[in-house]
Design an enzyme around this catalytic site. Structure first.
Site, PDB file in Angstrom:
ATOM      1  N   GLY A  39       0.835  -1.208   0.000  1.00 44.86           N
ATOM      2  CA  GLY A  39       0.000   0.000   0.000  1.00 44.86           C
ATOM      3  C   GLY A  39       0.859   1.242   0.000  1.00 44.86           C
ATOM      4  CD  GLN A  41       5.455   3.205   6.207  1.00 45.48           C
ATOM      5  OE1 GLN A  41       6.590   2.753   6.242  1.00 45.48           O
ATOM      6  NE2 GLN A  41       5.225   4.501   6.216  1.00 45.48           N
ATOM      7  CG  ASP A  99      -3.153  -0.399  11.709  1.00 43.79           C
ATOM      8  OD1 ASP A  99      -2.128  -1.098  11.830  1.00 43.79           O
ATOM      9  OD2 ASP A  99      -3.113   0.840  11.625  1.00 43.79           O
ATOM     10  CB  ALA A 100      -9.171  -2.459   9.306  1.00 42.02           C
ATOM     11  CG  HIS A 123       0.434   1.312  13.847  1.00 38.89           C
ATOM     12  ND1 HIS A 123       0.787   2.254  14.775  1.00 38.89           N
ATOM     13  CD2 HIS A 123      -0.816   1.652  13.446  1.00 38.89           C
ATOM     14  CE1 HIS A 123      -0.197   3.124  14.922  1.00 38.89           C
ATOM     15  NE2 HIS A 123      -1.180   2.789  14.143  1.00 38.89           N
ATOM     16  N   GLY A 152       5.036   6.420   3.881  1.00 40.39           N
ATOM     17  CA  GLY A 152       5.916   5.556   3.095  1.00 40.39           C
ATOM     18  C   GLY A 152       6.393   6.249   1.827  1.00 40.39           C
ATOM     19  CB  SER A 269       7.892  42.006  10.021  1.00 35.85           C
ATOM     20  OG  SER A 269       6.632  41.525  10.465  1.00 35.85           O
TER      21      SER A 269
HETATM   22  N1  LIG Z   1       0.704   4.938   5.576  1.00 32.97           N
HETATM   23  C1  LIG Z   1       1.860   5.180   6.140  1.00 32.97           C
HETATM   24  O1  LIG Z   1       2.721   5.847   5.577  1.00 32.97           O
HETATM   25  C2  LIG Z   1       2.183   4.621   7.501  1.00 32.97           C
HETATM   26  C3  LIG Z   1       1.619   3.437   7.913  1.00 32.97           C
HETATM   27  N2  LIG Z   1       2.046   2.828   9.059  1.00 32.97           N
HETATM   28  C4  LIG Z   1       1.516   1.522   9.423  1.00 32.97           C
HETATM   29  O2  LIG Z   1       1.956   0.590   8.446  1.00 32.97           O
HETATM   30  C5  LIG Z   1       0.982  -0.420   8.255  1.00 32.97           C
HETATM   31  C6  LIG Z   1       0.589  -0.464   6.787  1.00 32.97           C
HETATM   32  O3  LIG Z   1      -0.103   0.728   6.488  1.00 32.97           O
HETATM   33  P1  LIG Z   1      -0.338   1.284   5.010  1.00 32.97           P
HETATM   34  O4  LIG Z   1       0.875   1.114   4.190  1.00 32.97           O
HETATM   35  O5  LIG Z   1      -0.899   2.656   5.170  1.00 32.97           O
HETATM   36  O6  LIG Z   1      -1.477   0.272   4.539  1.00 32.97           O
HETATM   37  P2  LIG Z   1      -2.560   0.399   3.383  1.00 32.97           P
HETATM   38  O7  LIG Z   1      -3.813   0.884   3.965  1.00 32.97           O
HETATM   39  O8  LIG Z   1      -1.974   1.185   2.275  1.00 32.97           O
HETATM   40  O9  LIG Z   1      -2.769  -1.118   2.982  1.00 32.97           O
HETATM   41  C7  LIG Z   1      -1.679  -1.977   2.640  1.00 32.97           C
HETATM   42  C8  LIG Z   1      -2.049  -3.104   1.746  1.00 32.97           C
HETATM   43  O10 LIG Z   1      -3.052  -3.907   2.327  1.00 32.97           O
HETATM   44  C9  LIG Z   1      -3.747  -4.528   1.277  1.00 32.97           C
HETATM   45  N3  LIG Z   1      -5.031  -5.031   1.803  1.00 32.97           N
HETATM   46  C10 LIG Z   1      -6.053  -4.286   2.309  1.00 32.97           C
HETATM   47  N4  LIG Z   1      -7.038  -5.090   2.722  1.00 32.97           N
HETATM   48  C11 LIG Z   1      -6.630  -6.362   2.497  1.00 32.97           C
HETATM   49  C12 LIG Z   1      -7.196  -7.637   2.735  1.00 32.97           C
HETATM   50  N5  LIG Z   1      -8.383  -7.763   3.306  1.00 32.97           N
HETATM   51  N6  LIG Z   1      -6.480  -8.734   2.378  1.00 32.97           N
HETATM   52  C13 LIG Z   1      -5.279  -8.618   1.792  1.00 32.97           C
HETATM   53  N7  LIG Z   1      -4.677  -7.431   1.560  1.00 32.97           N
HETATM   54  C14 LIG Z   1      -5.353  -6.329   1.905  1.00 32.97           C
HETATM   55  C15 LIG Z   1      -3.880  -3.461   0.231  1.00 32.97           C
HETATM   56  O11 LIG Z   1      -3.992  -4.055  -1.043  1.00 32.97           O
HETATM   57  C16 LIG Z   1      -2.555  -2.712   0.383  1.00 32.97           C
HETATM   58  O12 LIG Z   1      -1.619  -3.189  -0.568  1.00 32.97           O
HETATM   59  C17 LIG Z   1      -0.159  -0.069   9.201  1.00 32.97           C
HETATM   60  O13 LIG Z   1       0.049  -0.758  10.413  1.00 32.97           O
HETATM   61  C18 LIG Z   1      -0.002   1.421   9.401  1.00 32.97           C
HETATM   62  O14 LIG Z   1      -0.570   1.890  10.592  1.00 32.97           O
HETATM   63  C19 LIG Z   1       3.071   3.352   9.806  1.00 32.97           C
HETATM   64  C20 LIG Z   1       3.663   4.551   9.443  1.00 32.97           C
HETATM   65  C21 LIG Z   1       3.166   5.309   8.340  1.00 32.97           C
HETATM   66 MG   LIG Z   2      -0.364   6.140  11.913  1.00 32.92          MG
END
Ligand SMILES: NC(=O)C1=CN([C@@H]2O[C@H](COP(=O)(O)OP(=O)(O)OC[C@H]3O[C@@H](n4cnc5c(N)ncnc54)[C@H](O)[C@@H]3O)[C@@H](O)[C@H]2O)C=CC1
Ligand SMILES: [Mg+2]
Ligand SMILES: CC(=O)[C@](C)(O)C(=O)O
Ligand SMILES: [Mg+2]
Length: 347
Positions: A39, A41, A99-100, A123, A152, A269
């Site tokens: 996604g 990260q 996370d979900a 996380h 990311g 200023s």
């Molecule tokens: N977004 C960010 O830059 C940051 C995220 N985090 C943490 O990193 C982790 C990943 O976050 P993100 O990259 O934002 O995640 P994201 O919301 O972009 O999702 C990541 C991936 O999960 C896949 N996905 C979603 N539902 C699915 C399912 N039911 N089955 C299989 N794959 C599924 C999506 O295809 C996607 O490739 C989380 O724990 C988040 O809290 C930590 C620091 C920053």
């Molecule tokens: Mg966060």
């Protein structure tokens, strides 16, 4: 660990000098790092680790993001796999789904967490709120996190520019006796600036507060409030947007980033300085109760609950898009689109 004085408080942190990339590579030389999820990260961390010379594979279900992984140079059957295949091949499982979504995939992930493997998060969410997520790692695996303090997208961009985002790291379970070394090596591998230690609970509570607070939620709230007051008093969108957002992002925040708030003030200023020094405390006092309310809600697990409930619904993407559209189509941000299009470097 280097002892650094942070504003009068000594903290032990890990710098790239004391834990160089070569040491990180050596620490993880026998590991297959499987990044699950591509996604935000996922791409940042996996590409940085690949460019840093680590043994990385990606696990992603077929679809648009899988295709993005292919276009980023991941090769199906060699370095890019369906999630289960990557889980099987990986020895360090980087659980980088939203996370979900981690809740839904957890039973599958758990099957592949055999003794000697490691489970990596970015996380503290999943294990801290285990009552809500059901994520309880088996005792015979190492469990740790590295949480880059930023998107990311920025993690990747800064890496390419030779810079780095700071990250926190934490150990939840040390089955091998080597969890700490592995966590730090991963932190260096993903392209962190310096690393500071925390625990899973503190990581998630500070992170949920920060993103709802100054980093994302509060900033939009305060922009909207000022913009609305200026507009209600007859100022044009151009004037209101420049005076609320554009000047901040283009002129003043880079000065804060460079050398702190007093440095930014010093470059404005004396009139502006007088006003800012008089007004920052009333703004602090007005918003502090909201921050306290926010922190308490995070602590009570309510924010985790909302996030899980809302992001687990089948149509959560459509609903999210509607809310983002509301922002995008507000006058303030449409004015922003016009202002950005007029930046000299865009022509
Ligand atoms: N977004 C960010 O830059 C940051 C995220 N985090 C943490 O990193 C982790 C990943 O976050 P993100 O990259 O934002 O995640 P994201 O919301 O972009 O999702 C990541 C991936 O999960 C896949 N996905 C979603 N539902 C699915 C399912 N039911 N089955 C299989 N794959 C599924 C999506 O295809 C996607 O490739 C989380 O724990 C988040 O809290 C930590 C620091 C920053
Ligand atoms: Mg966060
Ligand atoms: C980018 C980051 O660190 C956040 C805001 O905490 C997140 O995307 O969850
Ligand atoms: Mg964060």
């Amino acid at each position: 660990m280097a002892k650094i004085n942070f504003g009068g408080v000594e903290e032990e942190v890990v710098t790239r000098e004391e834990f160089p990339l070569e040491k990180a590579r050596e620490t993880l030389q026998d590991e297959v790092i499987a990044v699950i999820g591509y996604g935000v990260q996922g791409p940042g961390q996996s590409l940085n680790m690949r460019d840093n010379g680590f043994n990385v594979i990606v696990g992603q279900r077929k679809g648009k993001t899988y295709d993005k992984a292919v276009s980023d140079g991941w090769v199906p059957g060699e370095t890019l796999f369906e999630i289960e295949e990557a889980l099987e091949k990986g020895t360090i499982i980087c659980f980088l789904l939203s996370d979900a979504a981690q809740i839904e995939l957890w039973p599958t992930v758990k099957k592949y967490l055999t003794a000697g493997k490691s489970l990596y998060f970015s996380h503290g969410f999943g294990v801290t709120y285990k009552d809500q997520t059901g994520i309880v790692p088996p005792a015979e695996v190492d469990v740790f996190l590295v949480a880059p303090k930023g998107s990311g997208t920025s993690l990747r961009r800064l890496f390419v520019e030779g810079k780095g985002l700071n990250s926190s790291f934490a150990i939840y379970q040390d089955a091998s006796g080597k969890a700490r070394q592995k966590a730090i090596a991963m932190g260096i591998g993903v392209g962190s600036g310096y690393l500071f230690e925390t625990d899973f609970y503190k990581e998630v509570t500070s992170d949920l507060t920060g993103e709802r607070g100054t980093l994302m939620g509060a900033i939009q709230g305060i922009f909207a409030a000022q913009y609305e007051v200026l507009r209600a008093n007859g100022h044009s969108p151009s004037e209101a947007f420049n005076e609320t957002v554009e000047e901040l992002t283009q002129s003043l925040m880079p000065l804060v980033a460079e050398n702190g708030m007093d440095w930014m003030y010093a470059n404005c200023s004396t009139t502006a300085q007088r006003g800012a020094l008089d007004w920052w405390k009333p703004f602090r006092d007005a918003t502090k109760p909201v921050f306290e309310q926010l922190y308490n809600s995070v602590k009570a697990g309510e924010q985790a609950n909302i996030s899980i409930t809302r992001n687990s619904q089948a149509d959560y993407r459509e609903k999210l898009e509607e809310e983002l559209k509301e922002l995008r189509e507000s006058e303030m941000w449409r004015a922003g689109t016009a202002v950005r299009s007029l930046r000299p470097e865009r022509n």
